[in-house]
Scaffold this active site. Sequence first.
Site, PDB file in Angstrom:
ATOM      1  N   ARG A 231       0.856  -1.185   0.000  1.00  0.00           N
ATOM      2  CA  ARG A 231       0.000   0.000   0.000  1.00  0.00           C
ATOM      3  C   ARG A 231       0.896   1.240   0.000  1.00  0.00           C
ATOM      4  O   ARG A 231       1.932   1.275   0.692  1.00  0.00           O
ATOM      5  CB  ARG A 231      -0.899   0.036   1.250  1.00  0.00           C
ATOM      6  N   ASP A 255       4.268  -0.335  -7.049  1.00  0.00           N
ATOM      7  CA  ASP A 255       2.995  -0.605  -7.729  1.00  0.00           C
ATOM      8  C   ASP A 255       1.865   0.181  -7.066  1.00  0.00           C
ATOM      9  O   ASP A 255       0.732   0.150  -7.518  1.00  0.00           O
ATOM     10  CB  ASP A 255       2.686  -2.107  -7.668  1.00  0.00           C
ATOM     11  N   GLU A 260      -2.409   7.585  -5.075  1.00  0.00           N
ATOM     12  CA  GLU A 260      -3.059   6.816  -6.137  1.00  0.00           C
ATOM     13  C   GLU A 260      -4.574   6.967  -6.226  1.00  0.00           C
ATOM     14  O   GLU A 260      -5.147   6.839  -7.310  1.00  0.00           O
ATOM     15  CB  GLU A 260      -2.675   5.341  -6.049  1.00  0.00           C
ATOM     16  N   HIS A 292      -0.944  -0.071  -9.721  1.00  0.00           N
ATOM     17  CA  HIS A 292      -1.667  -1.049  -8.901  1.00  0.00           C
ATOM     18  C   HIS A 292      -2.170  -2.222  -9.754  1.00  0.00           C
ATOM     19  O   HIS A 292      -3.362  -2.538  -9.772  1.00  0.00           O
ATOM     20  CB  HIS A 292      -2.827  -0.376  -8.168  1.00  0.00           C
TER      21      HIS A 292
END
Length: 334
Positions: A231, A255, A260, A292
């Site tokens: 996260r 990622d 985000e 993600h």
Amino acid sequence: MRIAFFSTKPYDKEAFDPLAKDMNIEIDYFGEQLTPETVSLAKGYDATCSFVNDNVDATAVKALKDYGIKAILLRCAGFDSVDLDKAKELDLPVLRVPAYSPEAVAEFAATLLLAVNRRVHTGYNRSKEFNFEIDGLRGMVLKGKTAGVIGTGRIGKATINILRGFGMNVIAYDIYQDTESDINYVSLDELFAKSDVITLHTPLTPETEHMINSETIAKMKDGVILINTARGGLINTEDLIKALEEDKFRGVGLDVCEQESEYFFEDNSHVINKDRTLQRLVSFNKVLLTGHQAFFTDESMDAIAEVTLNNLKNFVENGDLTNEVNLFLESIQG
Ligand code: NAD
């Protein structure tokens, strides 16, 4: 049973529709994220289904309860998008998909590691322009190097197996050690001091938020590779940027990132006023940021649809709360 399905993408419908039909579950798909502003769309349904960047805060949870929603379904493993205390207070179950394919995420963490180490992203961009210069693309051999894995749950363990396959010496840190395993646990400080590669696999909680910050980065070796597929909130982005400016890292593979929720899963290339921190982050050649996508495999999508719909069916028909998040947290906290 009727589900209000939020943050819908075409691939969600592809995975959920056939199964929902077989199970006699009706789904209405909304493109909107589930947030306090959009929560009224859930009126008249039995359950909501939301994803990682939705914002099911206390206000939204309260509204869902008032609308007669029976369960909040999460089609993901992470549960930081929901105000769990409020859900518990109102006796509203939050049902998630704890393990759809740990290997999908672990393999992606390894992908980021290999790519940033060998500068694959830079080589790819250069070759597009017929620039076949290799200056600046030098990597290191992973065999014999030390990898520090933070969080040894399902994904952390799958990652350890892959890293061992590379011939790396793997050390790990977790607040709950798996004493049945052969994992070599060390203190967090020792992990920071010894690791050539650090990869994060904990959930985002008040305890893990910003666990990577200026102070902890200073404890790491110069030239360390940092990978985050867990996260974004685990890393203090401003502190990471400061360290990148000081050339602390050999590479950083992400990622997920703190910014985000506003950008990911959408094409934002046309946005003029892009978040400056995020723009600065992607400007470093040593940073490889993906949107993600670690979970996104054929196997994961099938498993996510199956478990999510069965979570609702089993709860409504038998009161089954196997994948309920607050109960899970109570069980691990004793
Ligand atoms: P898991 O619950 O199996 O394992 C998490 C581990 O973290 C546990 O062993 C737990 O003890 C440990 N942990 C919790 N708090 C900690 C702390 N303060 N310090 C150290 N360790 C701590 O979860 P998992 O399935 O391995 O998933 C890990 C995380 O990966 C999820 O929470 C989710 O946020 C993220 N994830 C990302 C993607 C993606 O597509 N990028 C996909 C799935 C999951």
